[in-house]
Motif scaffolding. Sequence first.
Motif, mmCIF file in Angstrom:
data_model
loop_
_atom_site.group_PDB
_atom_site.id
_atom_site.type_symbol
_atom_site.label_atom_id
_atom_site.label_comp_id
_atom_site.label_asym_id
_atom_site.label_seq_id
_atom_site.Cartn_x
_atom_site.Cartn_y
_atom_site.Cartn_z
ATOM 1 N N LEU A 146 -0.654 0.161 -3.612
ATOM 2 C CA LEU A 146 -0.092 0.633 -5.007
ATOM 3 C C LEU A 146 0.941 1.090 -4.196
ATOM 4 O O LEU A 146 1.257 2.212 -3.549
ATOM 5 N N THR A 147 2.554 1.003 -4.348
ATOM 6 C CA THR A 147 3.953 1.698 -4.362
ATOM 7 C C THR A 147 4.715 1.787 -5.602
ATOM 8 O O THR A 147 4.442 1.008 -6.174
ATOM 9 N N THR A 148 4.643 3.191 -5.716
ATOM 10 C CA THR A 148 6.261 3.222 -6.152
ATOM 11 C C THR A 148 7.347 3.762 -5.534
ATOM 12 O O THR A 148 7.415 3.460 -4.764
ATOM 13 N N ASN A 149 8.550 3.924 -6.545
ATOM 14 C CA ASN A 149 9.597 4.280 -6.041
ATOM 15 C C ASN A 149 9.649 5.579 -4.924
ATOM 16 O O ASN A 149 10.795 5.188 -3.739
ATOM 17 N N LYS A 190 3.391 9.612 1.456
ATOM 18 C CA LYS A 190 1.436 8.596 1.433
ATOM 19 C C LYS A 190 0.318 9.668 1.107
ATOM 20 O O LYS A 190 0.559 10.856 1.705
ATOM 21 N N ILE A 191 -0.244 8.843 0.032
ATOM 22 C CA ILE A 191 -1.023 9.871 -1.145
ATOM 23 C C ILE A 191 -2.287 9.001 -0.792
ATOM 24 O O ILE A 191 -2.379 7.748 -1.266
ATOM 25 N N THR A 192 -3.045 9.505 -1.053
ATOM 26 C CA THR A 192 -4.850 9.042 -1.289
ATOM 27 C C THR A 192 -5.383 9.912 -2.102
ATOM 28 O O THR A 192 -5.641 11.392 -1.981
ATOM 29 N N GLY A 226 3.248 -3.671 -9.712
ATOM 30 C CA GLY A 226 3.187 -4.745 -9.552
ATOM 31 C C GLY A 226 2.215 -5.247 -8.254
ATOM 32 O O GLY A 226 3.230 -6.305 -7.675
ATOM 33 N N ASN A 227 1.616 -4.657 -8.004
ATOM 34 C CA ASN A 227 0.505 -5.035 -7.365
ATOM 35 C C ASN A 227 -0.612 -6.229 -7.276
ATOM 36 O O ASN A 227 -1.444 -6.121 -7.184
ATOM 37 N N LEU A 228 -0.122 -6.288 -9.082
ATOM 38 C CA LEU A 228 -0.955 -7.246 -9.255
ATOM 39 C C LEU A 228 -0.070 -7.991 -10.362
ATOM 40 O O LEU A 228 0.760 -7.463 -11.021
#
Length: 290
Positions: free
Chosen positions: A63-66, A3-5, A28-30
Amino acid sequence: MKKITTGIVAHVDAGKTTLSEALLYTAGNLRNLGRVDNGDAFLDTDQLEKKRGITIFSHEAKLTTNNSEITLLDTPGHVDFSAQTEETLSVLDYAILVISITDGVTSYTRTLWHLLKRYQVPVFIFVNKVDAIGADRGMALVDIQKNLSESCVDFSKIDDEFYENVAATDDALLEKYLDSGAMSDQDVQNAIVQRKVFPIYFGSALKLTGITEFLAGFSKWTKEKEFSDKFAARCFKISHDTKGERLTWLRILGGSLKAKTELAGEKINQLRSYNGEKFVTITEAAAGEI
């Protein structure tokens, strides 16, 4: 999943909110790309922002990545609203500094750079608008290294020259690299988080050029912060929802926080996790979360 902010900061018109849109869309979040000048940007939710076409308040998106869950904070770029930006810096794991290749390092860019140093925030740099006529990546790199730091390194191509440039930013890292002839990903990650190296990427947020590469690089070279089990939190924003209810925006820096508990003499009625204008109600927030 780590988890990164992170927060995106920039001089006005550098393309900060456009980059936010591009990152959310590419991840892929929009489903659709918004435009600041059209008043439909995902993170410019306030009516005044839509009217003026600029970011005035800091906003949050997910947003998410792998391998990463990234909380993205978009901040104002106009100097008149710099207080909002500075308050946000205190809760960031990393910052993304956007520089327009046509404007280069402006005086406000240098101001942001000094603020990031004050708060000891590791920085990734995205050089935007490389599709502009006359844009020169080499000159942009020289400008950044001259006006910000010689430790700003082009991360566009990972080869022997890249590792040599990274090693040259720190004596201990250079000695290790010369002895072994190799450098681990963790070595690079540590150099970034210790502010010894500042990665540079190039692209065009509006054209989605270089966004996939930047997102992959950001996911690869960041590391999750470790937190204490003892509860700690920092407030970085006070706002109100559409019903006039006061919202206190917190970054949990240790332990966890449950709904209906008392904090600083006030009862927490509800815990929310925001993504643009929308939110979900949660029962508990853990360290590292907003």
